[in-house]
Design an enzyme around this catalytic site. Structure first.
Site, PDB file in Angstrom:
ATOM      1  N   SER A  31       0.820  -1.222   0.000  1.00 26.85           N
ATOM      2  CA  SER A  31       0.000   0.000   0.000  1.00 26.85           C
ATOM      3  C   SER A  31       0.850   1.266   0.000  1.00 26.85           C
ATOM      4  O   SER A  31       0.338   2.363  -0.098  1.00 26.85           O
ATOM      5  CB  SER A  31      -0.938   0.010   1.211  1.00 26.85           C
ATOM      6  OG  SER A  31      -0.193  -0.100   2.401  1.00 26.85           O
ATOM      7  N   ASN A  45      -3.979  -1.144  13.661  1.00 26.01           N
ATOM      8  CA  ASN A  45      -5.430  -0.947  13.500  1.00 26.01           C
ATOM      9  C   ASN A  45      -5.899   0.397  14.051  1.00 26.01           C
ATOM     10  O   ASN A  45      -6.716   1.073  13.423  1.00 26.01           O
ATOM     11  CB  ASN A  45      -6.198  -2.093  14.181  1.00 26.01           C
ATOM     12  CG  ASN A  45      -5.909  -3.432  13.528  1.00 26.01           C
ATOM     13  OD1 ASN A  45      -5.204  -3.492  12.515  1.00 26.01           O
ATOM     14  ND2 ASN A  45      -6.433  -4.502  14.108  1.00 26.01           N
ATOM     15  N   THR A  63     -35.258  28.449 -17.046  1.00 22.53           N
ATOM     16  CA  THR A  63     -35.760  27.174 -16.555  1.00 22.53           C
ATOM     17  C   THR A  63     -35.902  26.324 -17.805  1.00 22.53           C
ATOM     18  O   THR A  63     -36.211  26.864 -18.884  1.00 22.53           O
ATOM     19  CB  THR A  63     -37.125  27.307 -15.850  1.00 22.53           C
ATOM     20  OG1 THR A  63     -38.085  27.760 -16.799  1.00 22.53           O
ATOM     21  CG2 THR A  63     -37.083  28.277 -14.674  1.00 22.53           C
ATOM     22  N   HIS A  64     -35.651  25.036 -17.682  1.00 22.56           N
ATOM     23  CA  HIS A  64     -35.685  24.127 -18.839  1.00 22.56           C
ATOM     24  C   HIS A  64     -34.758  24.609 -19.951  1.00 22.56           C
ATOM     25  O   HIS A  64     -34.999  24.315 -21.115  1.00 22.56           O
ATOM     26  CB  HIS A  64     -37.104  23.990 -19.404  1.00 22.56           C
ATOM     27  CG  HIS A  64     -38.141  23.724 -18.364  1.00 22.56           C
ATOM     28  ND1 HIS A  64     -38.498  22.464 -17.964  1.00 22.56           N
ATOM     29  CD2 HIS A  64     -38.870  24.575 -17.584  1.00 22.56           C
ATOM     30  CE1 HIS A  64     -39.425  22.543 -17.020  1.00 22.56           C
ATOM     31  NE2 HIS A  64     -39.664  23.814 -16.757  1.00 22.56           N
ATOM     32  N   SER A 111      -8.634  22.558 -31.304  1.00 23.84           N
ATOM     33  CA  SER A 111      -8.950  21.301 -31.974  1.00 23.84           C
ATOM     34  C   SER A 111      -7.802  20.950 -32.907  1.00 23.84           C
ATOM     35  O   SER A 111      -7.189  21.834 -33.501  1.00 23.84           O
ATOM     36  CB  SER A 111     -10.240  21.465 -32.762  1.00 23.84           C
ATOM     37  OG  SER A 111     -10.300  20.507 -33.803  1.00 23.84           O
ATOM     38  N   LYS A 159     -11.515  26.479 -33.365  1.00 23.61           N
ATOM     39  CA  LYS A 159     -12.146  26.092 -32.103  1.00 23.61           C
ATOM     40  C   LYS A 159     -11.428  26.603 -30.860  1.00 23.61           C
ATOM     41  O   LYS A 159     -10.208  26.670 -30.806  1.00 23.61           O
ATOM     42  CB  LYS A 159     -12.232  24.563 -32.028  1.00 23.61           C
ATOM     43  CG  LYS A 159     -13.106  23.972 -33.112  1.00 23.61           C
ATOM     44  CD  LYS A 159     -14.561  23.951 -32.715  1.00 23.61           C
ATOM     45  CE  LYS A 159     -14.781  22.734 -31.861  1.00 23.61           C
ATOM     46  NZ  LYS A 159     -16.080  22.729 -31.257  1.00 23.61           N
ATOM     47  N   ASN A 175     -12.157  25.364 -27.154  1.00 16.02           N
ATOM     48  CA  ASN A 175     -13.018  24.443 -26.404  1.00 16.02           C
ATOM     49  C   ASN A 175     -12.829  24.571 -24.889  1.00 16.02           C
ATOM     50  O   ASN A 175     -11.697  24.678 -24.423  1.00 16.02           O
ATOM     51  CB  ASN A 175     -12.723  22.998 -26.817  1.00 16.02           C
ATOM     52  CG  ASN A 175     -13.036  22.757 -28.287  1.00 16.02           C
ATOM     53  OD1 ASN A 175     -13.986  23.329 -28.822  1.00 16.02           O
ATOM     54  ND2 ASN A 175     -12.238  21.919 -28.940  1.00 16.02           N
ATOM     55  N   GLU A 194     -15.291  21.003 -18.943  1.00 17.03           N
ATOM     56  CA  GLU A 194     -15.891  19.698 -19.267  1.00 17.03           C
ATOM     57  C   GLU A 194     -15.299  18.609 -18.388  1.00 17.03           C
ATOM     58  O   GLU A 194     -16.003  17.700 -17.934  1.00 17.03           O
ATOM     59  CB  GLU A 194     -15.678  19.372 -20.747  1.00 17.03           C
ATOM     60  CG  GLU A 194     -16.498  20.291 -21.660  1.00 17.03           C
ATOM     61  CD  GLU A 194     -16.094  20.226 -23.129  1.00 17.03           C
ATOM     62  OE1 GLU A 194     -16.815  20.776 -23.949  1.00 17.03           O
ATOM     63  OE2 GLU A 194     -15.038  19.628 -23.445  1.00 17.03           O
ATOM     64  N   TYR A 233     -11.306  -4.828  12.466  1.00 16.01           N
ATOM     65  CA  TYR A 233     -10.473  -4.556  11.296  1.00 16.01           C
ATOM     66  C   TYR A 233     -10.434  -5.747  10.340  1.00 16.01           C
ATOM     67  O   TYR A 233     -10.252  -6.890  10.755  1.00 16.01           O
ATOM     68  CB  TYR A 233      -9.034  -4.198  11.717  1.00 16.01           C
ATOM     69  CG  TYR A 233      -8.161  -3.893  10.515  1.00 16.01           C
ATOM     70  CD1 TYR A 233      -8.162  -2.641   9.933  1.00 16.01           C
ATOM     71  CD2 TYR A 233      -7.388  -4.900   9.919  1.00 16.01           C
ATOM     72  CE1 TYR A 233      -7.405  -2.374   8.791  1.00 16.01           C
ATOM     73  CE2 TYR A 233      -6.625  -4.637   8.781  1.00 16.01           C
ATOM     74  CZ  TYR A 233      -6.637  -3.372   8.229  1.00 16.01           C
ATOM     75  OH  TYR A 233      -5.908  -3.111   7.098  1.00 16.01           O
ATOM     76  N   GLN A 278      -7.954  -1.485   4.011  1.00 17.33           N
ATOM     77  CA  GLN A 278      -6.820  -0.807   3.378  1.00 17.33           C
ATOM     78  C   GLN A 278      -7.281  -0.086   2.102  1.00 17.33           C
ATOM     79  O   GLN A 278      -6.687   0.903   1.680  1.00 17.33           O
ATOM     80  CB  GLN A 278      -5.752  -1.842   3.038  1.00 17.33           C
ATOM     81  CG  GLN A 278      -4.567  -1.284   2.308  1.00 17.33           C
ATOM     82  CD  GLN A 278      -3.417  -2.268   2.295  1.00 17.33           C
ATOM     83  OE1 GLN A 278      -2.924  -2.660   3.350  1.00 17.33           O
ATOM     84  NE2 GLN A 278      -2.999  -2.679   1.123  1.00 17.33           N
ATOM     85  N   LYS A 318      -8.429   3.846   1.171  1.00 21.36           N
ATOM     86  CA  LYS A 318      -7.556   4.997   0.955  1.00 21.36           C
ATOM     87  C   LYS A 318      -7.497   5.524  -0.472  1.00 21.36           C
ATOM     88  O   LYS A 318      -7.645   6.740  -0.672  1.00 21.36           O
ATOM     89  CB  LYS A 318      -6.156   4.691   1.508  1.00 21.36           C
ATOM     90  CG  LYS A 318      -6.123   4.808   3.036  1.00 21.36           C
ATOM     91  CD  LYS A 318      -4.855   4.288   3.647  1.00 21.36           C
ATOM     92  CE  LYS A 318      -4.914   2.878   4.183  1.00 21.36           C
ATOM     93  NZ  LYS A 318      -6.163   2.386   4.724  1.00 21.36           N
TER      94      LYS A 318
HETATM   95  N1  ARG Z   1      -1.965  -0.959   5.654  1.00 22.12           N
HETATM   96  C1  ARG Z   1      -3.046  -1.340   6.532  1.00 22.12           C
HETATM   97  C2  ARG Z   1      -4.301  -0.497   6.175  1.00 22.12           C
HETATM   98  O1  ARG Z   1      -4.150   0.448   5.476  1.00 22.12           O
HETATM   99  C3  ARG Z   1      -2.665  -1.066   7.917  1.00 22.12           C
HETATM  100  C4  ARG Z   1      -3.360  -1.884   8.932  1.00 22.12           C
HETATM  101  C5  ARG Z   1      -2.933  -3.261   8.902  1.00 22.12           C
HETATM  102  N2  ARG Z   1      -3.421  -4.005   9.989  1.00 22.12           N
HETATM  103  C6  ARG Z   1      -3.506  -5.345   9.939  1.00 22.12           C
HETATM  104  N3  ARG Z   1      -3.901  -5.929  10.991  1.00 22.12           N
HETATM  105  N4  ARG Z   1      -3.170  -5.993   8.854  1.00 22.12           N
HETATM  106  O2  ARG Z   1      -5.398  -0.766   6.554  1.00 22.12           O
END
Ligand code: ARG
Length: 458
Positions: free
Chosen positions: A23, A110, A155-156, A277, A283, A285, A290, A317, A322, A325
């Protein structure tokens, strides 16, 4: 791959499994918050005499050094570390040796991961609120510069009535203000320290959670260790507030796309936000607008991704978490870009008053004002609507303007008409005669502009 664990493992993990679970490629964004959290944790451990004050001081100064490296951009992210927590832990050990091994006392990844994401969200939400405010200011400046400009409102997507351009602009400012309050509201519930919940049940070590709450500036300490490590509501609420703000930005973008068409030609968007373009040299644009409209789809899907991720997930957990994120980071960063781009848009936007002029001369836009004229003379709403409808039809059929009608012709439609009704057929009059709170009356709009100028500089 470097890991936090492993002593009880028989053999190493599969290399594809490693690649699949890495990660650091995205959670490196949490490095700063991991250090800040670690510093508070070490100080607390020292004060509670769980580790020596010497170790606490060493950890603190080590993490402070890492923090500086992170802020300066010269921290060594290790692509082989399992995650950002592991990476920081390892770098700390290289820096201060043995004492680093004590940092993870009475904490788990955790509770740490929740802490890091909360600190990240609190920080980023502050920035987003500031960016919203800057956009609001740019819109207010644009509105003030063009405060006498009258435009048709739709409107519309059919021309309906006339309003001040500033009135239309202040609608955006209101929408954006609600976005700020939604973010503030999310912060209220997010602002609770999960650190010390450890894996899920708390700890038998005599930690002081209130102390880390104070050191980290949280408003509260979470009350249930299982909830603390499972809770991702704050991510959902952040993504939801961002999705709504994005929806607003997409609507603003769409208005400006329409206004910038050759057919409307109400505004000129600065060249810096347009593209050409490859085949049609004429053009210009509005690609950036957009893309703002388009990226809003991602802001919605990121919200739904996290909701789906959490659906039916057992406490506490699970590694699924993970995956909260990437959508969070993406939405936050996209939102920040969108807000800055719209700020640039309004800073460089030029209004084409002479192109707007013919559109606001269309006398149909004053139909409701003529109805109100009759209503003021005790005519019922229904009769007034019917009368003005017939007048407009006749004028359209005969290619006439309402202002061409003589008193006799007017009275054919309703006996209560006097010639003074024709004074209503002007855009300036139409806005001026509005009386209701929140209407486009120039005095009211000016008051609103003043109010916003004051509140937005606070
Ligand atoms: N990289 C993990 C996450 O983002 C961290 C937590 C990991 N904890 C575990 N018990 N494997 O969630």
């Amino acid at each position: 791959m470097s890991k936090f664990w492993g002593s009880r493992f028989e053999g190493s993990t599969d290399s594809l499994a490693d690649k699949f679970s890495f990660s650091i490629s995205y959670d490196y964004r949490l490095a700063k918050y991991d250090c800040i959290g670690g510093i508070a944790h070490a100080k607390m451990l020292g004060q509670c005499k769980i580790i020596s004050s010497k170790d606490a001081a060493q950890i603190t100064s080590g993490l402070q050094k890492l923090l500086k490296q992170i802020e300066k951009g010269n921290f060594k992210y290790n692509p082989k570390a399992e995650d950002i927590h592991t990476n920081i832990q390892e770098e700390l050990k290289k820096l201060i040796g043995e004492a680093a091994d004590k940092l993870h006392t009475a904490r788990s990844r955790n509770d740490l991961i929740v802490l890091d994401i909360k600190l990240y969200c609190l920080d980023q939400i502050e920035q987003i609120k500031t960016l919203i405010q800057q956009l609001q200011k740019a819109i207010v400046v644009f509105a003030s510069k063009n405060k006498d400009v009258i435009i048709p409102a739709y409107t519309h997507l059919q021309a309906a009535q006339v309003v001040l351009l500033a009135h239309h602009m202040l609608a955006y400012v209101e929408m954006l203000e609600r976005d700020k309050t939604r973010l503030k509201d999310a912060v209220k519930r997010m602002d609770a320290n999960p650190l010390g919940s450890c894996a899920l049940s708390g700890t038998s070590l005599a930690i002081d959670r209130s102390l880390t709450t104070k050191l980290l500036g949280f408003a509260m300490t979470t009350a249930n260790s299982m909830d603390s490590v499972s809770d991702r509501d704050f991510i959902v609420e952040t993504l939801s507030a961002i999705a709504i703000a994005g929806m607003h930005c997409s609507r603003i973008a769409e208005d400006m796309i329409i206004w910038a068409t050759n057919e409307f030609n109400f505004v000129n968007i600065d060249w810096s936000l347009c593209t050409g373009s490859s085949i049609m040299p004429h053009k210009k644009n509005p690609d950036i607008l957009e893309l703002i409209r388009g990226e809003t789809a991602k802001l919605y899907s990121n919200l739904s991704e996290v909701l789906v991720l959490l659906k039916g997930l057992s406490l506490t957990y699970n590694r699924d978490l993970q995956l909260d994120k990437p959508p969070l980071f993406e939405s936050i960063e996209k939102m920040q870009d969108i807000l800055q781009l719209l700020t640039k848009l309004f800073t460089g936007l030029k209004i084409n008053q002479q192109k707007i002029q013919p559109h606001i001369q269309n006398e149909s836009l004053f139909s409701v004002d003529i109805m109100d004229y009759l209503i003021n003379k005790n005519v019922s709403y229904r009769q007034a609507h019917d009368t003005v409808g017939r007048m407009i039809k006749e004028c359209l059929d005969k290619g006439k303007k309402l202002s061409d009608l003589s008193l006799a012709e007017l009275r054919k439609f309703h006996s209560k008409f006097e010639l003074d009704v024709k004074k209503l057929l002007k855009p300036e009059v139409s806005v001026k005669i509005k009386k209701s709170i929140g209407s486009t009356n120039p005095n009211f709009v000016q008051k609103q502009l003043n109010r916003w100028k004051k509140t937005l500089t606070k």
